[in-house]
Scaffold this motif. Structure first.
Motif, PDB file in Angstrom:
ATOM      1  N   GLN A   1     -17.628   8.378 -26.112  1.00 12.98           N
ATOM      2  CA  GLN A   1     -16.360   8.136 -26.519  1.00 12.98           C
ATOM      3  C   GLN A   1     -15.394   8.930 -25.565  1.00 12.98           C
ATOM      4  N   GLN A   2     -15.643  10.113 -25.110  1.00 11.68           N
ATOM      5  CA  GLN A   2     -14.756  11.183 -24.583  1.00 11.68           C
ATOM      6  C   GLN A   2     -14.990  11.139 -23.168  1.00 11.68           C
ATOM      7  N   PHE A   3     -15.579  10.349 -22.505  1.00 11.07           N
ATOM      8  CA  PHE A   3     -15.796  10.265 -20.998  1.00 11.07           C
ATOM      9  C   PHE A   3     -16.580  11.558 -20.386  1.00 11.07           C
ATOM     10  N   ASN A   4     -16.158  12.645 -20.862  1.00  8.28           N
ATOM     11  CA  ASN A   4     -17.074  13.700 -20.324  1.00  8.28           C
ATOM     12  C   ASN A   4     -17.203  13.782 -18.743  1.00  8.28           C
ATOM     13  N   LEU A   5     -16.154  13.515 -18.167  1.00 12.91           N
ATOM     14  CA  LEU A   5     -16.307  13.769 -16.606  1.00 12.91           C
ATOM     15  C   LEU A   5     -15.959  15.198 -16.350  1.00 12.91           C
ATOM     16  N   PHE A   6     -16.441  15.701 -15.179  1.00 20.30           N
ATOM     17  CA  PHE A   6     -16.279  17.057 -14.865  1.00 20.30           C
ATOM     18  C   PHE A   6     -14.720  17.096 -14.429  1.00 20.30           C
ATOM     19  N   PRO A   7     -13.934  17.957 -15.020  1.00 19.73           N
ATOM     20  CA  PRO A   7     -12.708  17.898 -14.713  1.00 19.73           C
ATOM     21  C   PRO A   7     -12.201  18.650 -13.456  1.00 19.73           C
ATOM     22  N   HIS A   8     -12.958  19.588 -12.898  1.00 20.39           N
ATOM     23  CA  HIS A   8     -12.807  20.228 -11.651  1.00 20.39           C
ATOM     24  C   HIS A   8     -13.320  19.593 -10.397  1.00 20.39           C
TER      25      HIS A   8
ATOM     26  N   LEU B   1     -15.540  11.003  -6.619  1.00 20.22           N
ATOM     27  CA  LEU B   1     -16.647  10.921  -5.875  1.00 20.22           C
ATOM     28  C   LEU B   1     -17.671  12.008  -6.200  1.00 20.22           C
ATOM     29  N   LYS B   2     -17.257  13.324  -6.237  1.00 19.28           N
ATOM     30  CA  LYS B   2     -18.120  14.434  -6.775  1.00 19.28           C
ATOM     31  C   LYS B   2     -18.670  14.060  -8.082  1.00 19.28           C
ATOM     32  N   ASN B   3     -18.167  13.586  -8.903  1.00 20.34           N
ATOM     33  CA  ASN B   3     -18.739  13.336 -10.395  1.00 20.34           C
ATOM     34  C   ASN B   3     -19.591  12.080 -10.152  1.00 20.34           C
ATOM     35  N   LEU B   4     -19.641  11.399  -9.131  1.00 19.60           N
ATOM     36  CA  LEU B   4     -20.591  10.316  -8.940  1.00 19.60           C
ATOM     37  C   LEU B   4     -21.749  10.791  -8.205  1.00 19.60           C
ATOM     38  N   THR B   5     -21.588  11.695  -7.392  1.00 18.15           N
ATOM     39  CA  THR B   5     -22.726  11.870  -6.571  1.00 18.15           C
ATOM     40  C   THR B   5     -23.586  13.047  -6.788  1.00 18.15           C
ATOM     41  N   ILE B   6     -22.895  13.993  -7.856  1.00 16.42           N
ATOM     42  CA  ILE B   6     -23.621  15.205  -7.888  1.00 16.42           C
ATOM     43  C   ILE B   6     -25.155  14.913  -8.640  1.00 16.42           C
ATOM     44  N   GLY B   7     -25.166  13.917  -9.663  1.00 15.50           N
ATOM     45  CA  GLY B   7     -26.328  13.703 -10.285  1.00 15.50           C
ATOM     46  C   GLY B   7     -27.502  13.097  -9.369  1.00 15.50           C
ATOM     47  N   PRO B   8     -27.174  12.181  -8.650  1.00 16.48           N
ATOM     48  CA  PRO B   8     -28.116  11.791  -7.785  1.00 16.48           C
ATOM     49  C   PRO B   8     -28.664  12.617  -6.919  1.00 16.48           C
ATOM     50  N   MET B   9     -27.632  13.594  -6.323  1.00 21.76           N
ATOM     51  CA  MET B   9     -27.939  14.696  -5.394  1.00 21.76           C
ATOM     52  C   MET B   9     -29.095  15.637  -5.882  1.00 21.76           C
ATOM     53  N   LYS B  10     -28.356  16.240  -6.923  1.00 22.64           N
ATOM     54  CA  LYS B  10     -29.153  17.339  -7.568  1.00 22.64           C
ATOM     55  C   LYS B  10     -30.388  16.957  -8.577  1.00 22.64           C
ATOM     56  N   LEU B  11     -30.286  15.770  -9.150  1.00 26.40           N
ATOM     57  CA  LEU B  11     -31.490  15.514  -9.805  1.00 26.40           C
ATOM     58  C   LEU B  11     -32.538  14.482  -8.962  1.00 26.40           C
ATOM     59  N   GLN B  12     -31.922  13.804  -8.261  1.00 21.56           N
ATOM     60  CA  GLN B  12     -32.709  12.674  -7.268  1.00 21.56           C
ATOM     61  C   GLN B  12     -33.114  13.021  -6.186  1.00 21.56           C
TER      62      GLN B  12
ATOM     63  N   GLY C   1      -7.024   6.528 -19.143  1.00 18.92           N
ATOM     64  CA  GLY C   1      -8.318   6.749 -19.992  1.00 18.92           C
ATOM     65  C   GLY C   1      -9.228   5.479 -19.670  1.00 18.92           C
ATOM     66  N   GLY C   2      -8.677   4.434 -19.283  1.00 18.54           N
ATOM     67  CA  GLY C   2      -9.656   3.213 -19.009  1.00 18.54           C
ATOM     68  C   GLY C   2     -10.275   3.360 -17.525  1.00 18.54           C
ATOM     69  N   GLN C   3      -9.274   3.946 -16.840  1.00 20.38           N
ATOM     70  CA  GLN C   3     -10.253   4.297 -15.428  1.00 20.38           C
ATOM     71  C   GLN C   3     -11.099   5.454 -15.551  1.00 20.38           C
ATOM     72  N   LYS C   4     -10.952   6.471 -16.301  1.00 25.24           N
ATOM     73  CA  LYS C   4     -11.838   7.365 -16.758  1.00 25.24           C
ATOM     74  C   LYS C   4     -13.123   6.871 -17.394  1.00 25.24           C
ATOM     75  N   GLN C   5     -13.009   5.934 -18.123  1.00 21.39           N
ATOM     76  CA  GLN C   5     -14.318   5.355 -18.733  1.00 21.39           C
ATOM     77  C   GLN C   5     -14.866   4.481 -17.908  1.00 21.39           C
ATOM     78  N   ARG C   6     -14.253   3.705 -16.873  1.00 22.79           N
ATOM     79  CA  ARG C   6     -14.873   3.129 -15.925  1.00 22.79           C
ATOM     80  C   ARG C   6     -15.779   3.870 -15.070  1.00 22.79           C
ATOM     81  N   ILE C   7     -15.091   4.961 -14.666  1.00 24.17           N
ATOM     82  CA  ILE C   7     -15.903   5.833 -13.779  1.00 24.17           C
ATOM     83  C   ILE C   7     -16.952   6.586 -14.512  1.00 24.17           C
ATOM     84  N   ALA C   8     -16.737   6.845 -15.749  1.00 23.30           N
ATOM     85  CA  ALA C   8     -17.998   7.094 -16.502  1.00 23.30           C
ATOM     86  C   ALA C   8     -19.013   6.445 -16.600  1.00 23.30           C
ATOM     87  N   ILE C   9     -18.627   5.130 -16.685  1.00 20.64           N
ATOM     88  CA  ILE C   9     -19.863   4.078 -16.734  1.00 20.64           C
ATOM     89  C   ILE C   9     -20.430   4.003 -15.143  1.00 20.64           C
ATOM     90  N   VAL C  10     -19.859   4.137 -14.177  1.00 20.60           N
ATOM     91  CA  VAL C  10     -20.068   4.130 -12.798  1.00 20.60           C
ATOM     92  C   VAL C  10     -20.994   5.166 -12.467  1.00 20.60           C
TER      93      VAL C  10
END
Ligand code: ADP
Ligand code: MG
Length: 263
Positions: A107-114, A118-129, A162-171
């Motif tokens: 519900q609350q998006f949970n994106l990294f605010p800092h 692009l960093k929010n989207l790439t950090i997982g695949p880079m660090k974990l995969q 908010g709508g953009q944040k949630q679409r980013i969270a889905i991405v």
């Protein structure tokens, strides 16, 4: 549908139309207590590849706890969960490996605010995969394009609606190439005019046969998109059916009462 219109990659054999009789997720006797409070009292459900399962029920009935148990954000106190054939409730299972295959949207998006989008989207695949930045970025940009937010790649979360944040969270979840997406009231924190843009991304995912488990109060959306609707009340599945049957012909008094209040 044109292949390159897809949010999902058609070449990803993990969900591209694989028909399998073995459930993707198989839950048996799932229980969860917090101290003396028994929240889940024995949940049994099989979720198959490509199914879009909506979970509805009163506040406090255990819907979030159920979703959080599915990817072990909460540790079940009883029962088993098989995911792609692996018992993820077995202590010996490497849960991190399997959890990557389950995207979660809160519900609350949970994106990294800092971090930028692009960093929010790439950090997982880079660090974990172990992906390179270029590889992770290419995929992130492709998905951002699909949800109409490529021009926001260098923005920070607090610069987004908010709508953009949630679409980013889905991405962000999709960047990990999940086999199932879990949504916990993804539109509940949004202003009404932003609900539609998030639902339309979810609708597209469903059309592309992403396996989804969705907790929501958006009943019209559930009726339109669900392959199956589950009613949880007081920690149990009280009723489940295909959407038309579920909404037009509820069987139990508890579901009838619930629907009378929310529709
Ligand atoms: P829902 O999502 O259906 O509204 P939840 O799964 O969030 O319900 O909560 C079900 C019950 O479990 C509630 O009574 C809630 O207060 C309780 N609960 C949820 N998480 C915790 C926790 N971490 N510690 C203690 N109680 C919790
Ligand atoms: Mg909840």
């Amino acid at each position: 549908m044109n292949a390159d219109k897809n949010i999902l990659q058609a070449e990803d054999a993990n969900f591209a139309g694989r028909a399998s009789s073995q459930p993707l997720i198989s839950v048996r006797g799932l229980k969860k207590s917090f101290d003396n409070l028994e929240v889940l009292k024995g949940i049994d459900i099989d979720i198959h590849q490509g199914e879009v399962v909506f979970v509805v029920g009163p506040s406090g009935s255990g819907k979030s706890t159920f979703l959080r148990c599915l990817n072990l954000l909460e540790e079940p106190t009883g029962g088993t969960i098989l995911f792609e054939g692996y018992d993820i409730t077995d202590k010996r299972t490497n849960i991190n490996m399997h959890r990557q295959k389950m995207g979660m949207v809160f519900q609350q998006f949970n994106l990294f605010p800092h971090m930028t989008v692009l960093k929010n989207l790439t950090i997982g695949p880079m660090k974990l995969q172990g992906k390179s930045f270029e590889e992770a970025k290419t995929e992130a940009m492709r998905l951002l394009e699909r949800v109409g937010l490529a021009d926001r790649a260098n923005a920070y979360p607090n610069q987004l609606s908010g709508g953009q944040k949630q679409r980013i969270a889905i991405v962000r979840a999709l960047c990990m190439k999940p086999d199932v997406m879990l949504f916990d009231e993804p539109t509940s924190a949004l202003d009404p005019e932003m609900v539609g843009e998030v639902l339309s991304v979810m609708r597209e995912l469903a059309e592309e046969k992403m396996t989804m488990v969705v907790v929501t109060h958006e009943m019209a959306f559930a009726k339109e998109v669900a392959s199956r609707v589950i009613f949880i009340d007081e920690g149990r599945i009280v009723e489940e059916a295909e959407p038309q049957e579920f909404f037009d012909n509820p069987k139990s008094e508890r579901l009838k009462n619930f629907l009378a209040k929310v529709i």
